[in-house]
Scaffold this motif. Sequence first.
Motif, PDB file in Angstrom:
ATOM      1  N   ALA A   1       0.849   8.037  -0.357  1.00 11.35           N
ATOM      2  CA  ALA A   1       1.305   9.221  -1.092  1.00 11.35           C
ATOM      3  C   ALA A   1       0.810   9.007  -2.513  1.00 11.35           C
ATOM      4  O   ALA A   1       1.559   8.579  -3.401  1.00 11.35           O
ATOM      5  CB  ALA A   1       2.813   9.346  -1.034  1.00 11.35           C
TER       6      ALA A   1
ATOM      7  N   THR B   1       8.173  -2.443  -5.050  1.00 16.09           N
ATOM      8  CA  THR B   1       7.165  -1.885  -5.970  1.00 16.09           C
ATOM      9  C   THR B   1       7.824  -0.945  -6.978  1.00 16.09           C
ATOM     10  O   THR B   1       7.558  -1.032  -8.187  1.00 16.09           O
ATOM     11  CB  THR B   1       6.076  -1.133  -5.170  1.00 16.09           C
ATOM     12  OG1 THR B   1       5.484  -2.047  -4.250  1.00 16.09           O
ATOM     13  CG2 THR B   1       5.018  -0.539  -6.071  1.00 16.09           C
TER      14      THR B   1
ATOM     15  N   PRO C   1       0.809  -1.222   0.000  1.00 16.87           N
ATOM     16  CA  PRO C   1       0.000   0.000   0.000  1.00 16.87           C
ATOM     17  C   PRO C   1       0.847   1.280   0.000  1.00 16.87           C
ATOM     18  O   PRO C   1       1.906   1.331   0.632  1.00 16.87           O
ATOM     19  CB  PRO C   1      -0.771  -0.124   1.317  1.00 16.87           C
ATOM     20  CG  PRO C   1       0.137  -0.882   2.227  1.00 16.87           C
ATOM     21  CD  PRO C   1       0.991  -1.767   1.364  1.00 16.87           C
TER      22      PRO C   1
HETATM   23  C1  LIG Z   1      -1.568   2.555   4.697  1.00 15.88           C
HETATM   24  C2  LIG Z   1      -0.121   2.596   4.334  1.00 15.88           C
HETATM   25  C3  LIG Z   1       0.340   3.542   3.451  1.00 15.88           C
HETATM   26  C4  LIG Z   1       1.687   3.581   3.063  1.00 15.88           C
HETATM   27  N1  LIG Z   1       2.105   4.553   2.214  1.00 15.88           N
HETATM   28  C5  LIG Z   1       3.386   4.583   1.805  1.00 15.88           C
HETATM   29  C6  LIG Z   1       3.804   5.568   0.878  1.00 15.88           C
HETATM   30  O1  LIG Z   1       3.033   6.416   0.419  1.00 15.88           O
HETATM   31  N2  LIG Z   1       5.107   5.541   0.465  1.00 15.88           N
HETATM   32  C7  LIG Z   1       5.992   4.596   0.920  1.00 15.88           C
HETATM   33  O2  LIG Z   1       7.143   4.604   0.505  1.00 15.88           O
HETATM   34  N3  LIG Z   1       5.601   3.646   1.795  1.00 15.88           N
HETATM   35  C8  LIG Z   1       4.323   3.600   2.234  1.00 15.88           C
HETATM   36  N4  LIG Z   1       3.922   2.629   3.102  1.00 15.88           N
HETATM   37  C9  LIG Z   1       4.876   1.561   3.479  1.00 15.88           C
HETATM   38  C10 LIG Z   1       4.957   0.464   2.399  1.00 15.88           C
HETATM   39  O3  LIG Z   1       3.695  -0.123   2.182  1.00 15.88           O
HETATM   40  C11 LIG Z   1       5.943  -0.633   2.874  1.00 15.88           C
HETATM   41  O4  LIG Z   1       7.236  -0.098   2.959  1.00 15.88           O
HETATM   42  C12 LIG Z   1       5.950  -1.865   1.976  1.00 15.88           C
HETATM   43  O5  LIG Z   1       6.598  -2.916   2.628  1.00 15.88           O
HETATM   44  C13 LIG Z   1       6.643  -1.652   0.640  1.00 15.88           C
HETATM   45  O6  LIG Z   1       6.600  -2.890  -0.033  1.00 15.88           O
HETATM   46  P1  LIG Z   1       7.493  -3.283  -1.274  1.00 15.88           P
HETATM   47  O7  LIG Z   1       8.951  -3.222  -0.868  1.00 15.88           O
HETATM   48  O8  LIG Z   1       7.024  -4.676  -1.562  1.00 15.88           O
HETATM   49  O9  LIG Z   1       7.202  -2.333  -2.386  1.00 15.88           O
HETATM   50  C14 LIG Z   1       2.595   2.607   3.568  1.00 15.88           C
HETATM   51  C15 LIG Z   1       2.135   1.667   4.496  1.00 15.88           C
HETATM   52  C16 LIG Z   1       0.794   1.667   4.877  1.00 15.88           C
HETATM   53  C17 LIG Z   1       0.311   0.655   5.881  1.00 15.88           C
END
Ligand SMILES: Cc1cc2nc3c(=O)[nH]c(=O)nc-3n(C[C@H](O)[C@H](O)[C@H](O)COP(=O)(O)O)c2cc1C
Length: 213
Positions: A45, A73, A42
């Motif tokens: 931003a 991601t 998720p």
């Molecule tokens: C509701 C929610 C919103 C999030 N928004 C962001 C965001 O906008 N940007 C960001 O870098 N991480 C955000 N995170 C954290 C990422 O979801 C988290 O780092 C995730 O493990 C990234 O996964 P990936 O490495 O598989 O892409 C958010 C987490 C939550 C629970």
Amino acid sequence: MQIDLASATTEQIYNLLIGIVAPRPIAWVTSMNIAGQLNAAPFSAFNYMGIDLPIVAIGISNRPGSKMIAKDTAQNIRHTREFVINVVDEAGAEDMNICAIDFPAEMNELKIAHLKITPSLLVKVPRIASAPASLECREISTIEIGNNRIVLGQVVAIHVKDEFVDQAGPYILAEKLHAVGRMNGLGAYVKTKDTFFRMPRMTYEDWKLQQEN
Ligand SMILES: Cc1cc2nc3c(=O)[nH]c(=O)nc-3n(C[C@H](O)[C@H](O)[C@H](O)COP(=O)(O)O)c2cc1C
């Protein structure tokens, strides 16, 4: 409180900004690496930036503690140039939260959260079957600024479950969809069920009439 950000830590800036720019929609992004392995996470931003072309933007910070290494991601989107944004409703909130865990890259969050996927129309990345709506996107560009990547995507197809569509517009029956939004960094979210109020937009003529009365 007033604060000059030149003297603030990244953590302080994060705490303040995400509490002030709120409530935020949540893009529950499915993506795929070049080997075809799926990923879901998720990002709040997030917003749409235009309709002609239909553009969305997602702000992805680099991995915590390891500056300049992109989250899975952001890496996947750079490599395959495709992703799907799935809408988070109240029923999906807990599964979305599981997908936010910083799992090692080889672990598939969709499997861990027992989420079913279904094929997309135009992109190879599948969407989350239970999501009330999904946006199929192709990467336009990823901008690297500081320790963030801003992904700009073009929406190429939209899915909405029929129960949430008024075919007249078509409009989204947002009162029925029960999307959730993210608030501050203290694990706070907002529900949208039974919370709507209506405030029709005024024309200049309407406004002048209101001033006279
Ligand atoms: C509701 C929610 C919103 C999030 N928004 C962001 C965001 O906008 N940007 C960001 O870098 N991480 C955000 N995170 C954290 C990422 O979801 C988290 O780092 C995730 O493990 C990234 O996964 P990936 O490495 O598989 O892409 C958010 C987490 C939550 C629970």
